[in-house]
Design a protein around this motif. Structure first.
Motif, PDB file in Angstrom:
ATOM      1  N   HIS A 358       0.838  -1.208   0.000  1.00 33.96           N
ATOM      2  CA  HIS A 358       0.000   0.000   0.000  1.00 33.96           C
ATOM      3  C   HIS A 358       0.871   1.255   0.000  1.00 33.96           C
ATOM      4  CE1 HIS A 358      -3.434   2.562   0.808  1.00 33.96           C
ATOM      5  NE2 HIS A 358      -2.792   3.083   1.844  1.00 33.96           N
ATOM      6  N   ARG A 359       1.948   1.241   0.818  1.00 35.61           N
ATOM      7  CA  ARG A 359       2.860   2.381   0.871  1.00 35.61           C
ATOM      8  C   ARG A 359       3.547   2.589  -0.468  1.00 35.61           C
ATOM      9  NH1 ARG A 359       4.048   7.328   2.438  1.00 35.61           N
ATOM     10  NH2 ARG A 359       6.289   7.685   2.669  1.00 35.61           N
ATOM     11  N   GLN A 362       1.188   4.193  -2.913  1.00 32.69           N
ATOM     12  CA  GLN A 362       1.021   5.624  -2.636  1.00 32.69           C
ATOM     13  C   GLN A 362       2.190   6.423  -3.192  1.00 32.69           C
ATOM     14  OE1 GLN A 362       0.460   5.683   1.662  1.00 32.69           O
ATOM     15  NE2 GLN A 362      -1.692   6.219   1.388  1.00 32.69           N
ATOM     16  N   GLN A 363       3.401   5.920  -2.987  1.00 34.09           N
ATOM     17  CA  GLN A 363       4.578   6.609  -3.499  1.00 34.09           C
ATOM     18  C   GLN A 363       4.579   6.662  -5.017  1.00 34.09           C
ATOM     19  OE1 GLN A 363       7.693   4.327  -1.638  1.00 34.09           O
ATOM     20  NE2 GLN A 363       7.842   5.725   0.111  1.00 34.09           N
ATOM     21  N   ARG A 365       1.898   6.674  -6.971  1.00 33.37           N
ATOM     22  CA  ARG A 365       0.900   7.667  -7.395  1.00 33.37           C
ATOM     23  C   ARG A 365       1.395   9.090  -7.163  1.00 33.37           C
ATOM     24  NH1 ARG A 365      -2.822   3.861  -5.187  1.00 33.37           N
ATOM     25  NH2 ARG A 365      -2.763   4.935  -3.155  1.00 33.37           N
ATOM     26  N   ALA A 366       2.204   9.306  -6.110  1.00 36.72           N
ATOM     27  CA  ALA A 366       2.713  10.641  -5.832  1.00 36.72           C
ATOM     28  C   ALA A 366       3.755  11.069  -6.856  1.00 36.72           C
ATOM     29  CB  ALA A 366       3.307  10.672  -4.428  1.00 36.72           C
TER      30      ALA A 366
END
Length: 373
Positions: A358-359, A362-363, A365-366
């Motif tokens: 999940h982390r 997120q990275q 997508r950022a």
């Protein structure tokens, strides 16, 4: 399965009936007698339902024997009021194998229905699919119709029916297993939605089927994801490496000290490089009641136990853990004890892996908006 009674076995597969199945029999008797029908008619209804469930057992044996052809064991078959449940140790990983295993059950119903149709035709009874009656009518004709229903219902392309597995097997020939499971599950839930919508206006019983299909599809999607996660992870990545062992000549007082000071409930008993047995919490308590704290570990340990290899994948290892009904398994590497495998630790390992994925997502997508087009 708990609250089940063994009826017997065939081809080495145990057949059980769940206690709730008796409630179905009692309900049929009560419903017929409550409507003013004779006891003979009520008993005939029970016999007909039992005949249906015999066909369902044969359906499940179709799956089981097809799976055996591919080296997959069936633990048991249990009769429930909603049908039959055959517990395969796993589903085939090869799509064409899953296809044949899934189709084997409906094929049995097709053979039964076809055999009854041919028998009626040759005997001049003129089989009639529209002449079905729950009470009365021709016994064989009614049984033929039910088998056609079972065939059609099980081929609906939605989990947990066989048709859902057929759809996944066909999809898995073009996309990966997890993606195929996801697509098949969503198709099944779409079918469940229309069942529910139709049931609201025409037949409330379809609402029950819709819920059954929806939950089955969701559960299969979760299991498919777990299958994909576990299939490529070796045991050594999820095993415990810090744990206590016992020597066969040590007293139970030593085991009690380890038990009360830490988390561990089962202890491998070792002599040199060999694992001689396992001292479980239950066997420890029994030995204390009989011999006290001065009794030796060797007299209390369990000598029949299962092990897994550190290079084995997690999915079959967890199957072994479930089959032996134990809390932990000794993990061996070249015959030497290197760890313990427990369900709790596997769950924590998967939870950590999910958080890391999940982390990472997120990275990703950022960073994506700043990537050059």
């Amino acid at each position: 399965m708990r609250w089940s009674w063994r009826l017997g076995s065939f081809a080495g597969i145990g057949v059980y009936v769940h206690a709730t199945f008796l409630l179905l029999v009692l309900f049929i008797l009560f419903a017929n007698l409550h409507e003013g029908k004779s006891l003979t008619t009520a008993l005939a209804g029970v016999v007909f339902v039992v005949a249906i469930f015999v066909c369902i057992v044969l359906h499940e044996f179709g799956h089981a024997l097809a799976a055996r052809h591919y080296g997959i064991r069936t633990r048991d078959i249990t009769l429930l009021p909603i049908g039959g449940l055959s517990r395969l140790e796993r589903m085939p990983d090869v799509p064409i194998q899953e296809l044949w295993v899934a189709l084997a059950g409906p094929a049995v119903n097709a053979v039964i229905a076809g055999a009854i149709f041919l028998f009626d035709w040759l005997s001049g009874s003129r089989p009639n699919l529209a002449a079905f009656r729950w009470a009365g009518g021709g016994f064989l004709n009614n049984l033929m119709v039910v088998n056609f229903w079972l065939l059609a219902f099980n081929l609906i392309p939605a989990f947990p029916m066989d048709g859902g597995r057929v759809l996944r097997a066909l999809l898995a020939r073009r996309v990966d297993y997890t993606r195929a499971t996801f697509i098949a599950a969503r198709v099944g839930q779409a079918i469940a939605f229309f069942f529910g919508l139709f049931g609201l206006f025409y037949d409330p019983f379809l609402l029950f089927i819709a819920l059954f299909v929806w939950l089955g599809a969701e559960q299969e999607a979760v299991m498919g994801h777990a299958h994909n996660s576990l299939a490529a992870i070796p045991v050594q990545r999820a095993m415990l490496t810090e744990f206590h062992t016992l020597q066969p000549d040590e007293t139970l007082a030593v085991a009690i000290d380890h038990l009360l000071k830490g988390w561990q409930q089962d202890f491998p008993v070792v002599f040199g490089d060999r694992v001689l047995g396992v001292l479980t919490r239950e066997s420890l308590v029994r030995a204390l009641a009989n011999g006290g704290t001065d009794a030796h570990v060797r007299d209390a340990m369990t000598r029949e136990f299962s092990t897994v290899d550190s290079h084995q994948m997690l999915e079959p290892a967890l199957t072994t853990l479930r089959d032996c009904k134990c809390r932990s398994l000794p993990v061996l590497h070249d015959g030497q004890l290197v760890g313990l495998l427990t369900m709790d630790n596997v769950g924590e390992f998967l939870m950590i892996q999910a958080a890391l994925r999940h982390r990472q997502a997120q990275q990703t997508r950022a960073i994506a908006p700043h990537s050059p087009s």
